[in-house]
Design a protein around this motif. Structure first.
Motif, PDB file in Angstrom:
ATOM      1  N   ASN A 106     -47.032   5.228  57.449  1.00 17.11           N
ATOM      2  CA  ASN A 106     -48.284   6.292  57.254  1.00 17.11           C
ATOM      3  C   ASN A 106     -47.869   7.338  56.336  1.00 17.11           C
ATOM      4  O   ASN A 106     -48.640   7.815  55.199  1.00 17.11           O
ATOM      5  CB  ASN A 106     -48.779   6.790  58.474  1.00 17.11           C
ATOM      6  N   SER A 107     -46.408   7.698  56.538  1.00 19.27           N
ATOM      7  CA  SER A 107     -45.942   8.990  55.583  1.00 19.27           C
ATOM      8  C   SER A 107     -45.900   8.466  54.157  1.00 19.27           C
ATOM      9  O   SER A 107     -45.904   9.009  53.151  1.00 19.27           O
ATOM     10  CB  SER A 107     -44.509   9.156  56.014  1.00 19.27           C
ATOM     11  N   LEU A 108     -45.687   7.107  54.008  1.00 16.65           N
ATOM     12  CA  LEU A 108     -45.735   6.606  52.666  1.00 16.65           C
ATOM     13  C   LEU A 108     -46.801   6.930  51.678  1.00 16.65           C
ATOM     14  O   LEU A 108     -46.629   7.081  50.721  1.00 16.65           O
ATOM     15  CB  LEU A 108     -45.262   5.010  52.789  1.00 16.65           C
ATOM     16  N   ARG A 109     -47.940   6.973  52.579  1.00 20.39           N
ATOM     17  CA  ARG A 109     -49.249   7.205  51.588  1.00 20.39           C
ATOM     18  C   ARG A 109     -49.178   8.447  50.908  1.00 20.39           C
ATOM     19  O   ARG A 109     -49.806   8.615  49.876  1.00 20.39           O
ATOM     20  CB  ARG A 109     -50.331   6.931  52.732  1.00 20.39           C
ATOM     21  N   SER A 110     -48.680   9.340  51.780  1.00 19.45           N
ATOM     22  CA  SER A 110     -48.831  10.887  51.102  1.00 19.45           C
ATOM     23  C   SER A 110     -47.472  11.494  50.630  1.00 19.45           C
ATOM     24  O   SER A 110     -47.525  12.587  50.299  1.00 19.45           O
ATOM     25  CB  SER A 110     -49.582  11.779  52.411  1.00 19.45           C
ATOM     26  N   ASP A 111     -46.403  10.807  50.412  1.00 26.89           N
ATOM     27  CA  ASP A 111     -45.100  11.286  50.287  1.00 26.89           C
ATOM     28  C   ASP A 111     -44.501  10.411  49.206  1.00 26.89           C
ATOM     29  O   ASP A 111     -43.797   9.566  49.499  1.00 26.89           O
ATOM     30  CB  ASP A 111     -44.316  11.440  51.490  1.00 26.89           C
ATOM     31  N   PRO A 112     -44.814  10.633  47.870  1.00 25.18           N
ATOM     32  CA  PRO A 112     -44.407   9.853  47.097  1.00 25.18           C
ATOM     33  C   PRO A 112     -42.884   9.967  46.684  1.00 25.18           C
ATOM     34  O   PRO A 112     -42.198   8.595  46.605  1.00 25.18           O
ATOM     35  CB  PRO A 112     -44.869  10.504  45.523  1.00 25.18           C
ATOM     36  N   ALA A 113     -41.988  10.779  47.244  1.00 30.26           N
ATOM     37  CA  ALA A 113     -40.689  10.938  47.196  1.00 30.26           C
ATOM     38  C   ALA A 113     -40.084   9.856  48.307  1.00 30.26           C
ATOM     39  O   ALA A 113     -39.095   9.191  48.072  1.00 30.26           O
ATOM     40  CB  ALA A 113     -40.001  12.031  47.286  1.00 30.26           C
ATOM     41  N   LEU A 114     -40.586   9.959  49.191  1.00 28.14           N
ATOM     42  CA  LEU A 114     -40.305   8.939  50.481  1.00 28.14           C
ATOM     43  C   LEU A 114     -40.572   7.454  50.020  1.00 28.14           C
ATOM     44  O   LEU A 114     -39.588   6.711  50.297  1.00 28.14           O
ATOM     45  CB  LEU A 114     -41.086   9.072  51.659  1.00 28.14           C
ATOM     46  N   LEU A 115     -41.566   7.382  49.400  1.00 27.93           N
ATOM     47  CA  LEU A 115     -41.924   5.880  49.038  1.00 27.93           C
ATOM     48  C   LEU A 115     -41.018   5.397  47.947  1.00 27.93           C
ATOM     49  O   LEU A 115     -40.710   4.298  47.866  1.00 27.93           O
ATOM     50  CB  LEU A 115     -43.445   5.872  48.250  1.00 27.93           C
ATOM     51  N   GLU A 116     -40.772   6.313  47.112  1.00 27.51           N
ATOM     52  CA  GLU A 116     -39.382   5.819  46.119  1.00 27.51           C
ATOM     53  C   GLU A 116     -38.069   5.533  46.691  1.00 27.51           C
ATOM     54  O   GLU A 116     -37.621   4.614  46.562  1.00 27.51           O
ATOM     55  CB  GLU A 116     -39.243   6.999  45.073  1.00 27.51           C
ATOM     56  N   ARG A 117     -37.810   6.404  47.928  1.00 30.14           N
ATOM     57  CA  ARG A 117     -36.689   5.978  48.661  1.00 30.14           C
ATOM     58  C   ARG A 117     -36.794   4.645  49.231  1.00 30.14           C
ATOM     59  O   ARG A 117     -35.815   3.869  49.286  1.00 30.14           O
ATOM     60  CB  ARG A 117     -36.378   7.137  49.564  1.00 30.14           C
ATOM     61  N   VAL A 118     -37.871   4.148  50.009  1.00 30.00           N
ATOM     62  CA  VAL A 118     -38.064   3.135  50.514  1.00 30.00           C
ATOM     63  C   VAL A 118     -38.007   1.780  49.630  1.00 30.00           C
ATOM     64  O   VAL A 118     -37.600   1.000  49.557  1.00 30.00           O
ATOM     65  CB  VAL A 118     -39.301   3.021  51.459  1.00 30.00           C
ATOM     66  N   ASN A 119     -38.761   2.143  48.267  1.00 29.87           N
ATOM     67  CA  ASN A 119     -38.679   0.932  47.251  1.00 29.87           C
ATOM     68  C   ASN A 119     -37.320   0.831  46.911  1.00 29.87           C
ATOM     69  O   ASN A 119     -37.099  -0.442  46.699  1.00 29.87           O
ATOM     70  CB  ASN A 119     -39.550   1.543  46.063  1.00 29.87           C
ATOM     71  N   LYS A 120     -36.350   1.748  46.691  1.00 30.17           N
ATOM     72  CA  LYS A 120     -35.102   1.592  46.192  1.00 30.17           C
ATOM     73  C   LYS A 120     -34.386   0.894  47.450  1.00 30.17           C
ATOM     74  O   LYS A 120     -33.619  -0.254  47.041  1.00 30.17           O
ATOM     75  CB  LYS A 120     -34.452   2.870  46.200  1.00 30.17           C
ATOM     76  N   LEU A 121     -34.795   0.858  48.576  1.00 31.51           N
ATOM     77  CA  LEU A 121     -34.044   0.009  49.541  1.00 31.51           C
ATOM     78  C   LEU A 121     -34.683  -1.272  49.455  1.00 31.51           C
ATOM     79  O   LEU A 121     -33.738  -2.210  49.658  1.00 31.51           O
ATOM     80  CB  LEU A 121     -34.047   0.810  51.048  1.00 31.51           C
ATOM     81  N   LEU A 122     -35.788  -1.436  49.286  1.00 29.92           N
ATOM     82  CA  LEU A 122     -36.314  -2.735  49.150  1.00 29.92           C
ATOM     83  C   LEU A 122     -35.797  -3.545  48.153  1.00 29.92           C
ATOM     84  O   LEU A 122     -35.572  -4.643  48.190  1.00 29.92           O
ATOM     85  CB  LEU A 122     -37.814  -2.535  49.430  1.00 29.92           C
ATOM     86  N   GLN A 123     -35.698  -2.753  47.004  1.00 29.25           N
ATOM     87  CA  GLN A 123     -35.081  -3.531  45.794  1.00 29.25           C
ATOM     88  C   GLN A 123     -33.642  -3.991  46.115  1.00 29.25           C
ATOM     89  O   GLN A 123     -33.335  -4.799  45.491  1.00 29.25           O
ATOM     90  CB  GLN A 123     -35.342  -2.637  44.577  1.00 29.25           C
ATOM     91  N   GLN A 124     -33.107  -3.106  46.759  1.00 25.79           N
ATOM     92  CA  GLN A 124     -31.529  -3.491  46.829  1.00 25.79           C
ATOM     93  C   GLN A 124     -31.563  -4.711  47.865  1.00 25.79           C
ATOM     94  O   GLN A 124     -30.633  -5.710  47.411  1.00 25.79           O
ATOM     95  CB  GLN A 124     -30.775  -2.522  47.680  1.00 25.79           C
ATOM     96  N   GLY A 125     -32.399  -4.933  48.731  1.00 22.93           N
ATOM     97  CA  GLY A 125     -32.175  -6.142  49.610  1.00 22.93           C
ATOM     98  C   GLY A 125     -33.145  -7.248  49.119  1.00 22.93           C
ATOM     99  O   GLY A 125     -33.198  -8.441  49.597  1.00 22.93           O
ATOM    100  N   GLN A 126     -34.025  -6.857  48.029  1.00 24.81           N
ATOM    101  CA  GLN A 126     -35.102  -7.732  47.500  1.00 24.81           C
ATOM    102  C   GLN A 126     -35.728  -8.845  48.782  1.00 24.81           C
ATOM    103  O   GLN A 126     -34.886  -9.554  49.355  1.00 24.81           O
ATOM    104  CB  GLN A 126     -34.581  -8.665  46.542  1.00 24.81           C
ATOM    105  N   VAL A 127     -37.174  -8.578  48.744  1.00 28.39           N
ATOM    106  CA  VAL A 127     -37.838  -9.465  49.719  1.00 28.39           C
ATOM    107  C   VAL A 127     -37.879 -10.788  49.288  1.00 28.39           C
ATOM    108  O   VAL A 127     -38.083 -10.968  47.964  1.00 28.39           O
ATOM    109  CB  VAL A 127     -39.318  -8.881  49.695  1.00 28.39           C
ATOM    110  N   PRO A 128     -37.222 -11.837  50.158  1.00 27.60           N
ATOM    111  CA  PRO A 128     -37.145 -13.209  49.760  1.00 27.60           C
ATOM    112  C   PRO A 128     -38.397 -13.508  49.113  1.00 27.60           C
ATOM    113  O   PRO A 128     -39.616 -13.574  49.594  1.00 27.60           O
ATOM    114  CB  PRO A 128     -36.658 -13.920  50.814  1.00 27.60           C
ATOM    115  N   GLN A 129     -38.373 -14.481  47.994  1.00 31.87           N
ATOM    116  CA  GLN A 129     -39.722 -15.311  47.389  1.00 31.87           C
ATOM    117  C   GLN A 129     -39.616 -16.498  48.030  1.00 31.87           C
ATOM    118  O   GLN A 129     -38.616 -17.278  48.400  1.00 31.87           O
ATOM    119  CB  GLN A 129     -39.429 -15.182  45.913  1.00 31.87           C
TER     120      GLN A 129
END
Length: 125
Positions: free
Chosen positions: A101-124
């Motif tokens: 829910n916090s990701l919806r209203s906090d662009p900086a938090l969303l960016e932090r999570v995106n970086k973590l996700l990109q580091q681990g890449q969601v399997p295709q």
């Protein structure tokens, strides 16, 4: 995975989990900025990756369900596995939903999570 795609996937995920309690809580709480530690966000990213895999596994099964009862049973099964994945990552369902829910209203938090996700890449698949 591009940042907008991750954003859309995260928002879609929010709809996949039961949100009735979270919606009630949100109505009672005013908007506030919450600070999350890197380990918390790492757990969130780990849980998110597991949920994406489960979503990909269950989507065709739900689409192929013979009737509404079978679809509901599959949905309950998938949600149970998603909650188990969240807990296995080290978060409670409520903690996971709070971060989501916090990701919806906090662009900086969303960016932090995106970086973590990109580091681990969601399997295709």
């Amino acid at each position: 995975m591009k940042t907008p795609a991750i954003c859309l996937a995260v928002l879609a995920l929010l709809l996949a989990l039961p949100m009735a309690q979270a919606q009630n809580d949100a109505a009672q709480v005013t908007v506030q900025t919450v600070s999350y530690s890197d380990p918390q966000l790492q757990k969130f990213a780990e849980a998110y990756r597991s949920i994406v895999i489960l979503s990909r596994e269950y989507a065709p099964r739900l689409k192929a369900a013979a009737d509404i009862q079978e679809a509901e049973a599959l949905n309950r099964e998938a949600q149970g596995k998603m909650i188990a994945a969240i807990e296995q990552a080290g978060l409670s369902k409520d903690e996971y939903q709070q971060i989501a829910n916090s990701l919806r209203s906090d662009p900086a938090l969303l960016e932090r999570v995106n970086k973590l996700l990109q580091q681990g890449q969601v399997p295709q698949q």
